[in-house]
Design an enzyme around this catalytic site. Structure first.
Site, mmCIF file in Angstrom:
data_model
loop_
_atom_site.group_PDB
_atom_site.id
_atom_site.type_symbol
_atom_site.label_atom_id
_atom_site.label_comp_id
_atom_site.label_asym_id
_atom_site.label_seq_id
_atom_site.Cartn_x
_atom_site.Cartn_y
_atom_site.Cartn_z
ATOM 1 C CG PHE A 128 -6.635 11.134 13.513
ATOM 2 C CD1 PHE A 128 -5.510 11.400 13.187
ATOM 3 C CD2 PHE A 128 -6.835 9.530 14.111
ATOM 4 C CE1 PHE A 128 -4.474 10.634 13.026
ATOM 5 C CE2 PHE A 128 -5.464 8.509 14.255
ATOM 6 C CZ PHE A 128 -4.398 9.137 13.905
ATOM 7 C CG PHE B 122 -23.313 1.179 12.420
ATOM 8 C CD1 PHE B 122 -24.441 0.465 11.804
ATOM 9 C CD2 PHE B 122 -22.987 2.252 12.324
ATOM 10 C CE1 PHE B 122 -25.393 0.683 10.586
ATOM 11 C CE2 PHE B 122 -24.265 2.849 11.009
ATOM 12 C CZ PHE B 122 -25.152 2.346 10.284
ATOM 13 C CE1 TYR C 92 -13.577 -2.155 4.377
ATOM 14 C CE2 TYR C 92 -14.136 -0.073 5.159
ATOM 15 C CZ TYR C 92 -14.657 -1.319 5.097
ATOM 16 O OH TYR C 92 -15.229 -2.840 6.162
ATOM 17 N NE ARG D 57 -8.703 7.790 10.530
ATOM 18 C CZ ARG D 57 -8.543 7.040 11.839
ATOM 19 N NH1 ARG D 57 -7.466 6.577 12.023
ATOM 20 N NH2 ARG D 57 -10.141 6.608 12.082
ATOM 21 C CB ILE E 112 -15.538 -9.437 12.529
ATOM 22 C CG1 ILE E 112 -15.317 -8.370 12.900
ATOM 23 C CG2 ILE E 112 -17.502 -9.571 13.079
ATOM 24 C CD1 ILE E 112 -15.908 -7.091 12.622
HETATM 25 N N1 LIG Z 1 -13.859 -4.318 12.237
HETATM 26 C C1 LIG Z 1 -15.267 -2.996 11.863
HETATM 27 O O1 LIG Z 1 -14.953 -2.296 12.729
HETATM 28 C C2 LIG Z 1 -15.618 -3.759 10.660
HETATM 29 C C3 LIG Z 1 -16.581 -2.327 10.346
HETATM 30 C C4 LIG Z 1 -17.723 -3.005 9.154
HETATM 31 C C5 LIG Z 1 -17.107 -4.366 8.677
HETATM 32 N N2 LIG Z 1 -16.221 -4.976 8.804
HETATM 33 C C6 LIG Z 1 -15.835 -5.744 8.190
HETATM 34 O O2 LIG Z 1 -16.387 -6.982 8.628
HETATM 35 C C7 LIG Z 1 -15.299 -7.753 8.027
HETATM 36 C C8 LIG Z 1 -13.945 -8.619 9.122
HETATM 37 O O3 LIG Z 1 -13.072 -7.353 9.410
HETATM 38 P P1 LIG Z 1 -12.507 -7.396 10.498
HETATM 39 O O4 LIG Z 1 -12.174 -6.101 11.168
HETATM 40 O O5 LIG Z 1 -12.044 -8.849 11.022
HETATM 41 O O6 LIG Z 1 -10.878 -7.290 9.755
HETATM 42 P P2 LIG Z 1 -9.838 -8.369 9.990
HETATM 43 O O7 LIG Z 1 -8.476 -7.811 8.619
HETATM 44 O O8 LIG Z 1 -9.568 -8.485 11.142
HETATM 45 O O9 LIG Z 1 -10.149 -9.732 9.095
HETATM 46 C C9 LIG Z 1 -10.178 -10.193 7.667
HETATM 47 C C10 LIG Z 1 -9.521 -11.202 7.462
HETATM 48 O O10 LIG Z 1 -9.308 -11.366 6.211
HETATM 49 C C11 LIG Z 1 -8.084 -11.392 5.506
HETATM 50 N N3 LIG Z 1 -8.284 -11.997 4.043
HETATM 51 C C12 LIG Z 1 -8.370 -10.244 3.607
HETATM 52 N N4 LIG Z 1 -8.014 -10.849 2.379
HETATM 53 C C13 LIG Z 1 -8.049 -11.669 2.032
HETATM 54 C C14 LIG Z 1 -8.225 -12.640 0.887
HETATM 55 N N5 LIG Z 1 -7.926 -11.789 -0.355
HETATM 56 N N6 LIG Z 1 -7.992 -13.983 0.630
HETATM 57 C C15 LIG Z 1 -8.314 -14.664 2.157
HETATM 58 N N7 LIG Z 1 -7.876 -13.676 3.414
HETATM 59 C C16 LIG Z 1 -7.784 -12.442 2.977
HETATM 60 C C17 LIG Z 1 -7.233 -11.150 6.961
HETATM 61 O O11 LIG Z 1 -6.385 -12.082 6.543
HETATM 62 C C18 LIG Z 1 -7.781 -11.439 7.769
HETATM 63 O O12 LIG Z 1 -7.710 -12.417 8.688
HETATM 64 C C19 LIG Z 1 -14.035 -7.296 6.679
HETATM 65 O O13 LIG Z 1 -14.698 -7.509 6.148
HETATM 66 C C20 LIG Z 1 -14.782 -5.927 7.480
HETATM 67 O O14 LIG Z 1 -14.856 -4.763 5.952
HETATM 68 C C21 LIG Z 1 -15.447 -5.013 10.013
#
Ligand SMILES: NC(=O)c1ccc[n+]([C@@H]2O[C@H](COP(=O)([O-])OP(=O)(O)OC[C@H]3O[C@@H](n4cnc5c(N)ncnc54)[C@H](O)[C@@H]3O)[C@@H](O)[C@H]2O)c1
Length: 326
Positions: free
Chosen positions: A206, A169, A141, A280, A12
């Site tokens: 799942f 979501f 989480y 899960r 994202i």
């Molecule tokens: N993908 C979804 O459906 C979803 C839904 C709800 C919330 N979120 C939240 O949105 C955010 C992005 O999600 P995403 O799917 O893009 O995840 P993603 O894993 O693709 O991206 C997260 C990024 O953060 C980096 N990262 C993690 N911990 C780190 C740290 N301590 N220091 C520096 N970099 C760090 C990772 O290398 C990665 O590039 C997250 O916070 C996630 O919890 C995602």
């Protein structure tokens, strides 16, 4: 003044970086590349590889770029992994998240947009889920994200931090240049499409004994471009002096796993064989957003968050990038 995007090499985050740049914003990315992809960030964007919990690094970035605001995506985000390794989640998402907030405040950065999640609601007491619903996560989480929401709220009251916590979501879909590629991949849409491409023999479903019409879990899917746009709107809202806020981002429509599979069969023209497995741990049965607040406060209008558009966009991206970012 530049926006610091943590986790900007992730799914994202990378789409949001592109949208911010398209709007003429300067962007700086901080990512440890633990789960992200360097090639998901344009070469022209200043990029720091490091941890958000590294206070010295945050001070250096702030000194080198006069940061105005931070969009904080960086987190570990696998529900199952968090159940098995909660310490890792509380350290990465909460301990490091607090260190980041301290570093930002020390550098005079007051505006924060935070990636929260519908996982903070747990098994909801009401559908659709509004921001007023009880928050009681069913996995570490979700607790780590809820803890950060409380940190932001307290820091807002005590230290003048101005934030919007966006509770997404299920993010899904792709743009022309960026798509979803996690290792391992636990999200439904890329896994359904991997099965359509015969990258996996069968798609694991799942649980088919949830209290839903077809027994599979129901989720609210929102296109990643619509999500990214909400961040630019949230920044504008904060710049105009908006109050600290918690806002859902969802389409308002729920689809069961079975419905997503059927839709993917239509979009791809492939059969997609499935195998039923146990539920899960920590997965609620139904999560659908009430997204009225996002429309009212941010003027957010998720135009791409219908299931065929989501599936088609990720399908096209994956056909163009058979190995994802590798
Ligand atoms: N993908 C979804 O459906 C979803 C839904 C709800 C919330 N979120 C939240 O949105 C955010 C992005 O999600 P995403 O799917 O893009 O995840 P993603 O894993 O693709 O991206 C997260 C990024 O953060 C980096 N990262 C993690 N911990 C780190 C740290 N301590 N220091 C520096 N970099 C760090 C990772 O290398 C990665 O590039 C997250 O916070 C996630 O919890 C995602």
């Amino acid at each position: 003044m530049p926006i610091l995007v943590t986790g900007g090499a992730g799914y994202i985050g990378s789409v949001t970086v592109d949208q911010l740049r398209a709007k003429g914003e300067e962007v700086v990315v901080l990512d440890n590349l633990g789960r992200g992809h360097r090639s998901a960030v344009h070469q022209d964007v200043p990029f720091y590889q490091g941890r958000v919990g590294d206070r010295v690094l945050i001070a250096r970035i702030a000194a080198e770029h006069r940061i105005e605001a931070c969009v904080h995506f960086a987190a570990l985000a696998y529900v199952g992994e968090s159940v098995l390794e909660p310490a890792k989640y509380f350290e990465n998402n909460v301990e490091q998240g607090i260190a980041l907030m301290e570093g930002l405040l020390e550098a005079g950065v007051r505006l924060v947009v935070f990636s929260s999640t519908c996982a903070t609601y747990g098994e909801p007491d009401h559908i659709p889920i509004s921001e007023k619903c009880r928050q009681w996560p069913t996995n570490p989480y979700g607790w780590s994200k809820l803890a950060m929401e409380r940190v932001l709220d307290s820091y807002g009251r005590a230290y003048g931090l101005k934030f919007v916590a966006l509770r997404y979501f299920n993010a899904a879909g792709a743009t022309d240049h960026r798509g979803e590629h996690h290792e391992p991949e636990t999200h439904l849409v890329p896994n359904v499409l991997a099965a359509a491409r015969s990258e996996k023999a069968e798609l694991s479903v799942f649980g088919n004994d949830y209290p839903t019409p077809d027994g599979t879990a129901i989720r609210d899917y929102v296109h990643v471009s619509d999500l990214a746009e909400a961040h630019t709107l949230a920044l504008d809202y904060l710049r105009l002096g908006g109050d600290c806020n918690f806002i859902n981002l969802g389409s308002g429509t729920g689809y069961s796993v079975q419905e997503v599979i059927e839709a993917a069969r239509k979009v791809t023209g492939h059969p997609i064989p499935t195998r039923i497995e146990a539920r899960r741990e920590g997965d609620p049965s139904k999560l659908v957003a009430d997204a009225k607040k996002a429309r009212a406060i941010l003027g957010w209008d998720p135009r791409m968050s219908d299931l065929p558009t989501i599936l088609r966009s990720q399908w096209v991206w994956r056909q163009k990038h058979p190995l994802g970012y590798d």
